[in-house]
Design an enzyme around this catalytic site. Structure first.
Site, PDB file in Angstrom:
ATOM      1  N   LYS A  44       2.014  -5.401   9.377  1.00 65.71           N
ATOM      2  CA  LYS A  44       2.411  -4.330   8.457  1.00 65.71           C
ATOM      3  C   LYS A  44       3.875  -3.976   8.667  1.00 65.71           C
ATOM      4  O   LYS A  44       4.323  -3.794   9.798  1.00 65.71           O
ATOM      5  CB  LYS A  44       1.560  -3.081   8.688  1.00 65.71           C
ATOM      6  N   HIS A  78      -6.255   1.813  12.800  1.00 67.36           N
ATOM      7  CA  HIS A  78      -7.001   0.805  12.049  1.00 67.36           C
ATOM      8  C   HIS A  78      -6.549  -0.618  12.375  1.00 67.36           C
ATOM      9  O   HIS A  78      -5.386  -0.851  12.681  1.00 67.36           O
ATOM     10  CB  HIS A  78      -6.828   1.036  10.543  1.00 67.36           C
ATOM     11  N   ASN A 113       0.841  -1.193   0.000  1.00 74.85           N
ATOM     12  CA  ASN A 113       0.000   0.000   0.000  1.00 74.85           C
ATOM     13  C   ASN A 113       0.874   1.241   0.000  1.00 74.85           C
ATOM     14  O   ASN A 113       1.983   1.228   0.547  1.00 74.85           O
ATOM     15  CB  ASN A 113      -0.915   0.007   1.233  1.00 74.85           C
ATOM     16  N   ASP A 134     -12.524   8.110  10.703  1.00 78.10           N
ATOM     17  CA  ASP A 134     -11.565   8.201  11.801  1.00 78.10           C
ATOM     18  C   ASP A 134     -12.013   9.222  12.844  1.00 78.10           C
ATOM     19  O   ASP A 134     -11.780   9.046  14.036  1.00 78.10           O
ATOM     20  CB  ASP A 134     -10.175   8.564  11.276  1.00 78.10           C
ATOM     21  N   ARG A 179      -4.085   9.084  10.180  1.00 74.47           N
ATOM     22  CA  ARG A 179      -4.753   7.916   9.603  1.00 74.47           C
ATOM     23  C   ARG A 179      -4.699   6.823  10.666  1.00 74.47           C
ATOM     24  O   ARG A 179      -3.640   6.407  11.092  1.00 74.47           O
ATOM     25  CB  ARG A 179      -4.038   7.462   8.333  1.00 74.47           C
ATOM     26  N   TYR A 195       3.643   0.549   2.832  1.00 75.95           N
ATOM     27  CA  TYR A 195       3.649  -0.556   3.780  1.00 75.95           C
ATOM     28  C   TYR A 195       3.186  -1.845   3.133  1.00 75.95           C
ATOM     29  O   TYR A 195       2.319  -1.869   2.298  1.00 75.95           O
ATOM     30  CB  TYR A 195       2.844  -0.250   5.045  1.00 75.95           C
TER      31      TYR A 195
END
Length: 188
Positions: free
Chosen positions: A71, A62, A49, A168, A59, A131
Site C-alpha cells: 500500500k 488489516h 482506495n 476491529d 482502522r 491509498y
C-alpha cells in the site's frame, strides 16, 4: 521526490517536491518511473482506495493472508497516524512496527509493503486517506490484528478514545492471528 527509510528496512516514507505560491500548490502524487528508481521496486498498483474518518477512528490493523497487498498511503484532508507492522513470520523484524504522521500539510506518503499489517488513527476531524494497492481486495482472505495488542505496544499519539468498527474492536492479538507462510522474497 525524496525517500526516507524507517526503522523497518522495507518500509519508507516518500515526500514529493511541492511547488506552491499564492494560488495554492502542485505536486506529482505518483510517478511509476520515479517510484521504481527511488525504491528499487518493480510493483504495479491495481486498485485505489479512499476513506474518510472522524477524529479518533482507528482502522486496522488489516492484512490479507492470500493476495497480500502493498500500500502507498497518503492523506488529502486532515491528518492520521499511519502504522505498518511486520507480520512475516520469518522476518528478523517480525512484530515490530513503525508509524508516521501523514497530513494534507506535509504531503508525505507511506509505503507499506506486502507482508505487513496496516492501520491508522485519524488525528483531525474528517481525515481523508487515499491509498494505492498492489493487489485486489480479497474479503475472504482479510484478517485483522487488535490495534491495542500489548505485545506490539504501538504508540498511538491521540488522546481521543478510539472509534472502531465491530470487526476491529474484536480483533485478536498478533499471537492468536492466522498469519501467512510467505517466504520473505514473496512478500516484498
Amino acid at each position: 521526490m525524496k525517500l526516507t527509510p524507517t526503522a523497518l528496512p522495507d518500509v519508507f516514507i516518500l515526500e514529493p517536491r511541492v511547488f506552491g505560491d499564492a494560488r495554492g500548490f502542485f505536486f506529482e502524487g505518483f510517478n511509476q518511473r520515479t517510484f521504481s528508481e527511488l525504491t528499487g521496486l518493480d510493483v504495479s498498483f491495481l486498485q485505489d482506495n479512499h476513506s474518510r474518518s472522524a477524529k479518533g477512528v482507528v482502522r486496522g490493523l488489516h492484512y490479507q493472508i492470500q493476495q497480500p497487498q502493498g500500500k502507498l498511503v497518503r492523506v488529502v484532508r486532515g491528518a492520521v497516524f499511519d502504522v505498518a507492522v511486520d507480520i512475516r513470520k520469518f522476518s528478523p523484524t517480525f512484530g515490530q512496527w513503525v508509524g508516521v504522521e501523514l497530513s494534507e500539510a506535509n504531503h508525505k506518503q507511506h509505503w507499506v509493503p506486502p507482508g505487513f499489517a496496516h492501520g491508522f488513527q485519524a488525528l483531525s476531524e474528517g481525515a481523508e486517506v487515499l491509498y494505492k494497492t498492489t493487489n485486489y481486495y480479497a474479503p475472504d482472505h482479510e484478517r485483522c490484528i487488535a490495534w491495542n495488542d500489548p505485545d506490539l505496544a504501538i504508540g498511538w499519539p491521540s488522546s481521543v478514545s478510539p472509534l472502531l468498527s465491530p470487526r476491529d474492536n474484536h480483533a485478536p492479538f498478533l499471537s492468536f492471528c492466522e498469519l501467512p507462510d510467505w517466504p520473505l522474497s514473496a512478500a516484498c
